[in-house]
Design an enzyme around this catalytic site. Structure first.
Site, short mmCIF file in Angstrom:
data_model
loop_
_atom_site.label_atom_id
_atom_site.label_comp_id
_atom_site.label_asym_id
_atom_site.label_seq_id
_atom_site.Cartn_x
_atom_site.Cartn_y
_atom_site.Cartn_z
N CYS A 191 24.53 74.99 -11.50
CA CYS A 191 25.64 74.21 -10.94
C CYS A 191 25.38 72.75 -11.21
O CYS A 191 24.35 72.20 -10.79
CB CYS A 191 25.76 74.48 -9.44
N CYS B 114 24.86 70.66 -8.07
CA CYS B 114 23.54 70.89 -7.46
C CYS B 114 22.47 70.11 -8.22
O CYS B 114 21.57 69.52 -7.61
CB CYS B 114 23.21 72.38 -7.48
N ASP C 40 32.90 59.34 -10.26
CA ASP C 40 33.38 60.39 -11.15
C ASP C 40 33.17 59.96 -12.60
O ASP C 40 33.40 58.81 -12.97
CB ASP C 40 34.87 60.66 -10.88
N HIS D 125 24.93 74.08 -1.66
CA HIS D 125 25.94 74.65 -2.55
C HIS D 125 26.98 75.43 -1.77
O HIS D 125 26.68 76.46 -1.17
CB HIS D 125 25.31 75.56 -3.61
N ASN E 156 39.95 70.28 -4.53
CA ASN E 156 40.59 71.37 -5.25
C ASN E 156 39.89 72.69 -4.96
O ASN E 156 38.67 72.74 -4.81
CB ASN E 156 40.55 71.10 -6.75
N GLY F 203 43.31 73.22 -10.50
CA GLY F 203 42.58 72.53 -11.57
C GLY F 203 41.12 72.32 -11.25
O GLY F 203 40.45 71.52 -11.91
N HIS G 2 31.67 73.54 -6.93
CA HIS G 2 30.81 73.05 -5.85
C HIS G 2 31.71 72.11 -5.05
O HIS G 2 32.26 71.15 -5.61
CB HIS G 2 29.60 72.30 -6.45
N HIS H 253 33.74 69.47 -3.39
CA HIS H 253 33.73 68.01 -3.53
C HIS H 253 35.07 67.45 -3.12
O HIS H 253 36.11 68.09 -3.32
CB HIS H 253 33.38 67.58 -4.96
N HIS I 192 37.47 64.16 -3.76
CA HIS I 192 37.73 62.98 -4.58
C HIS I 192 38.25 61.87 -3.65
O HIS I 192 39.15 62.11 -2.84
CB HIS I 192 38.84 63.25 -5.60
P1 DGP Z 1 37.73 69.13 -10.00
O1 DGP Z 1 36.74 70.26 -10.06
O2 DGP Z 1 38.91 69.34 -10.92
O3 DGP Z 1 38.17 68.80 -8.61
O4 DGP Z 1 37.05 67.82 -10.55
C1 DGP Z 1 35.70 67.71 -10.92
C2 DGP Z 1 35.43 66.27 -11.24
O5 DGP Z 1 34.06 66.16 -11.51
C3 DGP Z 1 36.18 65.71 -12.46
O6 DGP Z 1 37.00 64.63 -12.02
C4 DGP Z 1 35.10 65.23 -13.38
C5 DGP Z 1 33.87 65.18 -12.51
N1 DGP Z 1 32.63 65.54 -13.18
C6 DGP Z 1 32.38 66.68 -13.88
N2 DGP Z 1 31.12 66.68 -14.35
C7 DGP Z 1 30.56 65.51 -13.92
C8 DGP Z 1 29.26 64.94 -14.08
O7 DGP Z 1 28.35 65.50 -14.70
N3 DGP Z 1 29.05 63.74 -13.51
C9 DGP Z 1 30.04 63.09 -12.79
N4 DGP Z 1 29.72 61.90 -12.27
N5 DGP Z 1 31.26 63.60 -12.61
C10 DGP Z 1 31.52 64.80 -13.19
#
Ligand code: DGP
Length: 112
Positions: free
Chosen positions: A3, A6, A29, A45, A86, A92, A97, A99, A101
Site C-alpha cells: 500500500c 502505508c 498531494d 491501514h 472517495n 474515482g 487507503h 484519505h 483531500h
Molecule cells: P483518490 O484515491 O482518487 O481519492 O486520490 C488519491 C490521491 O493520491 C491522488 O490525488 C494522487 C495522490 N497520490 C497518489 N500517489 C501518491 C504518492 O505517492 N504521493 C503523494 N504525495 N500523493 C499521491
C-alpha cells in the site's frame, strides 16, 4: 502490505509532510488540483470510509479536528475549502487507503 500510503506513513516512501502525530499523517498531494491540496491519512491501514469500524471512532474524530486545524494553518478558513474522501470505482478512488483531500486556495467548481 503493498500500500503506497502505508509506505509513506512508515517513511519508506518520501512525501512533503504537513502534519504528523502517532496516528495521523498529512502530506501534499503529488498531483495537486488546487493551490492547496493536502491528503490526510490514518497511519493504520483502513481501505476507505466504507470499512471504518466503531473502534476507530476516536481516531476519526481527531482526524476531523486535525483537518480543520490544517485548513486554518493553510489560511483557508476565510475563503473556504473542500474536504472529500472517495470510496470505490464510481468515486474515482485510486489509492485503497482511507484519505481525506483538503482542497482550497481557489474558487472550486461544483461537486460531481
Ligand atoms: P483518490 O484515491 O482518487 O481519492 O486520490 C488519491 C490521491 O493520491 C491522488 O490525488 C494522487 C495522490 N497520490 C497518489 N500517489 C501518491 C504518492 O505517492 N504521493 C503523494 N504525495 N500523493 C499521491
Amino acid at each position: 502490505m503493498d500500500c503506497i500510503f502505508c509506505k509513506i506513513a512508515q517513511g519508506e516512501l518520501p512525501s512533503t509532510k504537513v502534519y504528523e502525530d502517532e496516528e495521523l499523517l498529512a502530506f501534499k498531494d503529488i498531483n495537486p488540483v488546487a493551490p492547496v491540496h493536502i491528503l490526510v491519512i490514518p497511519k493504520k491501514h483502513i481501505v476507505s470510509l466504507a470499512t471504518i469500524e466503531a473502534q476507530d471512532a476516536d481516531m476519526l474524530g481527531r482526524m476531523m479536528l486535525t483537518i480543520r486545524d490544517i485548513a486554518t494553518e493553510q489560511g483557508l478558513d476565510e475563503n473556504g475549502y473542500r474536504v472529500l474522501s472517495n470510496h470505490g470505482p464510481d468515486s474515482g478512488q485510486i489509492v485503497d487507503h482511507l484519505h481525506y483531500h483538503i482542497l482550497g486556495g481557489r474558487k472550486l467548481g461544483p461537486i460531481g
